[in-house]
Design a protein around this motif. Structure first.
Motif, PDB file in Angstrom:
ATOM      1  N   UNK A 634       0.846  -1.196   0.000  1.00  0.00           N
ATOM      2  CA  UNK A 634       0.000   0.000   0.000  1.00  0.00           C
ATOM      3  C   UNK A 634       0.878   1.241   0.000  1.00  0.00           C
ATOM      4  N   UNK A 635       0.658   2.113  -0.988  1.00  0.00           N
ATOM      5  CA  UNK A 635       1.329   3.410  -1.039  1.00  0.00           C
ATOM      6  C   UNK A 635       0.353   4.448  -0.507  1.00  0.00           C
ATOM      7  N   UNK A 746       3.943  -8.134   3.177  1.00  0.00           N
ATOM      8  CA  UNK A 746       2.921  -7.102   3.379  1.00  0.00           C
ATOM      9  C   UNK A 746       3.637  -5.815   3.761  1.00  0.00           C
ATOM     10  N   UNK A 747       3.421  -4.758   2.979  1.00  0.00           N
ATOM     11  CA  UNK A 747       4.205  -3.535   3.131  1.00  0.00           C
ATOM     12  C   UNK A 747       3.315  -2.310   3.052  1.00  0.00           C
ATOM     13  N   UNK A 748       3.500  -1.409   4.008  1.00  0.00           N
ATOM     14  CA  UNK A 748       2.864  -0.096   3.992  1.00  0.00           C
ATOM     15  C   UNK A 748       3.959   0.952   3.860  1.00  0.00           C
ATOM     16  N   UNK A 749       3.799   1.872   2.907  1.00  0.00           N
ATOM     17  CA  UNK A 749       4.760   2.956   2.757  1.00  0.00           C
ATOM     18  C   UNK A 749       4.017   4.277   2.657  1.00  0.00           C
ATOM     19  N   UNK A 750       4.381   5.209   3.526  1.00  0.00           N
ATOM     20  CA  UNK A 750       3.817   6.559   3.473  1.00  0.00           C
ATOM     21  C   UNK A 750       4.807   7.469   2.760  1.00  0.00           C
ATOM     22  N   UNK A 751       4.300   8.321   1.881  1.00  0.00           N
ATOM     23  CA  UNK A 751       5.204   9.156   1.080  1.00  0.00           C
ATOM     24  C   UNK A 751       4.542  10.479   0.724  1.00  0.00           C
ATOM     25  N   UNK A 752       5.376  11.477   0.468  1.00  0.00           N
ATOM     26  CA  UNK A 752       4.916  12.763  -0.052  1.00  0.00           C
ATOM     27  C   UNK A 752       5.262  12.906  -1.530  1.00  0.00           C
ATOM     28  N   UNK A 764      -0.264  -5.056 -10.071  1.00  0.00           N
ATOM     29  CA  UNK A 764      -1.614  -5.208  -9.541  1.00  0.00           C
ATOM     30  C   UNK A 764      -1.647  -5.498  -8.044  1.00  0.00           C
ATOM     31  N   UNK A 765      -0.488  -5.878  -7.458  1.00  0.00           N
ATOM     32  CA  UNK A 765      -0.441  -6.104  -6.010  1.00  0.00           C
ATOM     33  C   UNK A 765      -0.208  -4.803  -5.238  1.00  0.00           C
ATOM     34  N   UNK A 766       0.050  -3.710  -5.945  1.00  0.00           N
ATOM     35  CA  UNK A 766       0.238  -2.412  -5.307  1.00  0.00           C
ATOM     36  C   UNK A 766      -1.069  -1.621  -5.385  1.00  0.00           C
ATOM     37  N   UNK A 767      -1.479  -1.043  -4.256  1.00  0.00           N
ATOM     38  CA  UNK A 767      -2.700  -0.252  -4.209  1.00  0.00           C
ATOM     39  C   UNK A 767      -2.406   1.103  -3.567  1.00  0.00           C
ATOM     40  N   UNK A 768      -3.109   2.110  -4.048  1.00  0.00           N
ATOM     41  CA  UNK A 768      -2.951   3.473  -3.534  1.00  0.00           C
ATOM     42  C   UNK A 768      -4.000   3.786  -2.475  1.00  0.00           C
ATOM     43  N   UNK A 769      -3.534   4.425  -1.422  1.00  0.00           N
ATOM     44  CA  UNK A 769      -4.422   4.921  -0.371  1.00  0.00           C
ATOM     45  C   UNK A 769      -3.979   6.332  -0.012  1.00  0.00           C
ATOM     46  N   UNK A 770      -4.884   7.090   0.569  1.00  0.00           N
ATOM     47  CA  UNK A 770      -4.519   8.458   0.962  1.00  0.00           C
ATOM     48  C   UNK A 770      -5.325   8.877   2.180  1.00  0.00           C
ATOM     49  N   UNK A 771      -4.870   9.964   2.795  1.00  0.00           N
ATOM     50  CA  UNK A 771      -5.577  10.555   3.926  1.00  0.00           C
ATOM     51  C   UNK A 771      -6.588  11.552   3.375  1.00  0.00           C
ATOM     52  N   UNK A 772      -7.853  11.380   3.742  1.00  0.00           N
ATOM     53  CA  UNK A 772      -8.890  12.261   3.198  1.00  0.00           C
ATOM     54  C   UNK A 772      -8.763  13.663   3.793  1.00  0.00           C
TER      55      UNK A 772
END
Length: 882
Positions: A634-635, A746-752, A764-772
């Protein structure tokens, strides 16, 4: 220079213990001389005097009353000093120097506090020996209260270093022949607070270990003492024998610390997740353990910390133990009733260690009897211990000891001195001696009355003063009558009436007699013999305790587990925690989780915003599935102050808590078993190692990439922020590609760096998430909710405004930002993005789905729409996105 015999004796003993502060017994004081006196007087705020002060070279001196020495020793060992206790071992004789020798060396790891400690006090030894397995470095560790020794081997010195730092030992013993000894010493001095000593591994270690452990073969301990681990164990044992000055009788178990069935964490992860200490103040407050610790016993608190340091992925163990938590969770009234009893439970493990390894004291046996009575006199508690698989055989052994303690010791709950503590009727010789030593009043009163009758002086007083013992006292007005009447007795050989003047006072005269001296001598001899006989009984008790040490250890462990089960059940109920379910598949589901530490300190009226985590773990069986809904990488993009870091850490903490069989702060959780947890958060330079901030970061990342597996859980809070944009994008892309194609953890990465979101279209195993974010023309509200989307800006200026940056700077920064957005540099960034990812993210607006949704939205007047029409609109948009 010539010194007095006593000072010369001090110098000789000090030479044998150069790394210790020498407490030198002189009558009722412990004296220190020379540099030791100067240091202790300054450290303990004592008066510094001198011996032979009128000589040309007076000897600095500081003294401590022996009866209050413990409080001074406690402070010294807390400051990482060793204290050698030199006691008098012969009685004083005229014109002879009293012999003295060191009877114990008290160190930070071997000092036992009466109150008990919630943390471990590990002492660790490290040796080096090469084998075909390439396991070159070997470690043995031990905590005075636990009775268990653990051994472990490492291929590389860096792995050994990381392990030492992670357990934070109080003392470290280095083998005198250890390669890189100086470098390791320097490293540990910088990275830990450990007291470091150098000692040697003795010869013929196998026979000594067999003798000490009372074994015929070392194979009884399997891998624990194989290869070079026996060297490390013997180095530790030899050092302990040197400091304790006696054989160690509390070797219950020697186990090999294997990574099998353990969830591993390196020292960086432990620090970054703030499991034991917060990163801001390096204090336990605000850490995970600080919030979780609801235990009432020291052993329960240590068990909690041990579990957090050594989580397990053994499914049978997890399900067995979490079932026990559920049992107490479901019956809270009963659980609280049980748990409240633990307020009075003393530290069983430390009491036993003190009995077996320290100077005999009746107080420790009384404490043991007291704590055993809490359980053995309470049927409900014993039933709970049985429910936790405490065997009947073990209970019978403990009950037998308890009955012996009841029979042997007096009923006083706490005996404050080392005399007169064996119960009446237990030992005939002790009863006889006690009658003489403490119950000679009748004999003395008869003698006083006889003196009064014969002398015709009614106020004859027979008195006792400490250090003066017994004497006869007559006031001045009766002296002549008393002496003349006794002198007139015909039988001048009568020892009762042949009195001798002893002291002349202003108001009275004191006398002695041969008969009184005999009574006095008889009482003194009886008291001395009584002490000896009582301590012989204590020694027998100690030996009987030693024979059932395994049973006591088992009993103490069950008490610790019962404390932790009940305390965690109460904590879980009060804080809305839930039982996690375990999956041997790859999926991970955490619904509406919360961060315990953050939630605890939210201002009144504020509510924690819960979040979810869903991940599809990779496996060969689902590699060819057409739809991988959640992915396993998750990016996460979005604003500063949006809680991205909180999101990352709390997911890792929930995975950790579940692997400790703890309930978790969520609505529900299904946890797949992991082998490693990695957390790379933030960076700082390490000037001592000549490492820049970026180098430190890359070393941490390399460690993760070289050790993580498809069963690992990894979080990255930013990567590559300490180098150029081009370097960072290139490196991070390569790292994420390697994780998703090779490691599959299983990996979580937070980035700017929002360019990374284009990877979702490639893998396809990478998914984008964001802070609303809720944004208006005038304000920005960070919703602190993670959604399945991506962000295209970080709202840095808004955060700067919240932080109090002056408006003039913010206005100028906004101008600069607008210029950057409108400059031709955007074309260069676009080209960079195309080169790195082969996807034109900026062309996503041409996406047909986007255009169709845009057309749908434009066809509605948002200001004139009913709630039902709004729901229908959302449903239509949702169908278009499928």
């Amino acid at each position: 220079m010539k010194y007095t015999p006593a000072i010369q004796q001090y110098i000789d003993i000090k030479k044998q213990n150069p790394d210790c502060l020498l407490f030198f017994r002189l009558w009722d004081f412990y004296e220190l001389f020379f540099d030791d006196a100067k240091l202790v007087s300054k450290t303990l705020d004592l008066i510094l005097t001198s011996k032979n002060k009128n000589s040309k070279n007076p000897v600095p001196m500081a003294g401590i009353p022996h009866h209050s020495a413990d409080k001074y020793i406690q402070k010294l060992v807390s400051l990482w000093y060793k204290v050698a206790i030199a006691e008098q071992i012969t009685e004083p004789k005229p014109w002879q120097i009293v012999e003295r020798e060191v009877v114990e060396i008290i160190t930070p790891a071997t000092y036992i506090q009466d109150s008990g400690s919630k943390t471990f006090s590990y002492i660790l030894a490290i040796t080096h020996k090469t084998f075909k397995t390439w396991e070159n470095y070997h470690i043995a560790r031990w905590d005075f209260s636990l009775w268990e020794y653990h051994t472990k081997s490492f291929k590389k010195i860096d792995d050994a270093k990381n392990f030492i730092v992670s357990i934070n030992p109080v003392e470290v013993i280095l083998d005198v022949d250890l390669p890189e000894k100086s470098a390791l010493w320097d490293y540990l001095k910088k990275e830990t607070k450990s007291l470091i000593s150098v000692y040697e591994v003795p010869f013929d270690l196998e026979n000594y270990v067999l003798e000490q452990c009372k074994l015929q073969s070392l194979s009884s301990y399997g891998q624990a003492l194989q290869l070079g681990r026996i060297d490390a164990f013997w180095l530790l044992l030899n050092y302990l024998k040197y400091t304790q000055k006696n054989n160690l009788n509390n070797i219950v178990r020697i186990s090999f610390h294997s990574p099998q069935n353990r969830v591993l964490m390196d020292d960086i992860t432990i620090k970054n997740l703030e499991i034991f200490y917060n990163n801001y103040e390096n204090l336990e407050k605000y850490s995970l353990v600080w919030v979780l610790d609801n235990t009432k016993t020291s052993s329960g608190a240590r068990l909690l910390r041990n579990l957090l340091l050594n989580p397990t992925n053994d499914l049978s163990v997890l399900e067995k133990r979490i079932k026990n938590v559920q049992y107490y969770f479901d019956d809270l009234e009963k659980t609280k009733e049980i748990h409240n009893i633990f307020w009075n439970v003393l530290d069983i493990q430390k009491i036993i260690s003190t009995i077996l390894c320290k100077k005999l004291s009746p107080a420790n046996f009384v404490k043991l009897r007291y704590v055993l009575s809490i359980f053995l006199e309470n049927n409900k508690l014993m039933e709970e211990l049985k429910r936790l698989w405490l065997s009947d055989y073990n209970i019978e052994s403990i009950e037998k000891l308890y009955k012996t303690l009841q029979k042997v010791l007096k009923n006083d709950e706490f005996i404050k001195n080392d005399m007169d503590f064996i119960a009446d009727g237990y030992n005939a010789e002790i009863d006889r001696l006690r009658k003489i030593a403490y119950h000679s009043d009748e004999m003395l009163m008869d003698y006083q009355n006889e003196l009064a009758t014969v002398s015709k002086v009614s106020n004859v007083k027979l008195k006792y003063i400490i250090n003066q013992w017994y004497f006869i006292e007559i006031t001045n007005k009766d002296i002549q009558l008393f002496e003349s009447n006794l002198a007139s007795i015909v039988d001048t050989n009568n020892e009762k009436f042949n009195i001798v003047r002893r002291n002349t006072l202003k108001w009275a005269q004191r006398y002695n007699s041969e008969f009184l001296e005999k009574i006095e001598s008889k009482i003194i001899d009886a008291k001395s013999a009584l002490v000896e006989q009582e301590f012989l009984v204590l020694q027998e008790l100690k030996e009987s305790i030693w024979t059932i040490t395994n049973d006591l250890n088992t009993f103490a462990n069950h008490v610790a587990f019962l404390d932790l089960y009940t305390s965690h059940a109460i904590f879980s109920k009060e804080n809305n925690l839930v039982k996690a379910s375990y999956s041997e598949k790859w999926d991970l589901e955490i619904v509406e989780w919360r961060h315990l530490v953050v939630e605890k300190f939210l201002d009144q009226g504020f509510q924690f915003i819960p979040n979810d985590l869903f991940m599809d773990g990779w496996s060969a069986s689902n590699e060819n599935q057409d739809q991988k809904e959640f992915g396993f990488v998750h990016i996460i993009t979005g604003p500063n102050m949006g809680w991205k870091s909180t999101y990352l850490r709390q997911n890792a903490l929930i995975v950790l808590m579940a692997h400790c069989w703890f309930f978790v702060p969520a609505k529900s959780a299904k946890i797949s078993l992991v082998d490693w947890i990695f957390a790379r958060i933030g960076s700082w330079d390490n000037l001592a190692k000549n490492q820049s901030t970026f180098m430190t970061e890359m070393i941490e990342v390399a460690n993760i990439l070289n050790n993580a597996t498809k069963n690992s859980f990894v979080i990255f809070d930013e990567l590559g922020r300490w180098t150029s944009t081009y370097d960072w994008l290139a490196l991070t892309k390569a790292i994420l590609e390697y994780i998703v194609t090779e490691i599959k953890s299983k990996t979580l990465i937070a980035t700017h760096y929002h360019e990374l979101i284009a990877l979702e279209e490639v893998y396809e195993w990478i998914k984008n998430y964001s802070v609303s974010v809720y944004e208006t023309d005038k304000d920005v509200v960070f919703m602190k909710k993670i959604v399945k989307w991506w962000a295209d800006k970080s709202y840095g200026l808004d955060v700067a405004k919240l932080a109090g940056i002056p408006n003039i700077i913010l206005q100028r920064a906004e101008e600069n930002l607008n210029n950057l957005h409108s400059s031709t540099d955007k074309k260069n960034i676009k080209n960079l993005n195309q080169d790195l990812f082969n996807i034109n993210r900026f062309a996503q607006v041409e996406n047909p789905k986007y255009e169709k949704i845009k057309s749908i939205l434009n066809s509605f007047d948002i200001n004139n729409i009913t709630p039902l029409q709004a729901l229908q609109l959302l449903e239509k948009i949702k169908s278009e996105l499928k």
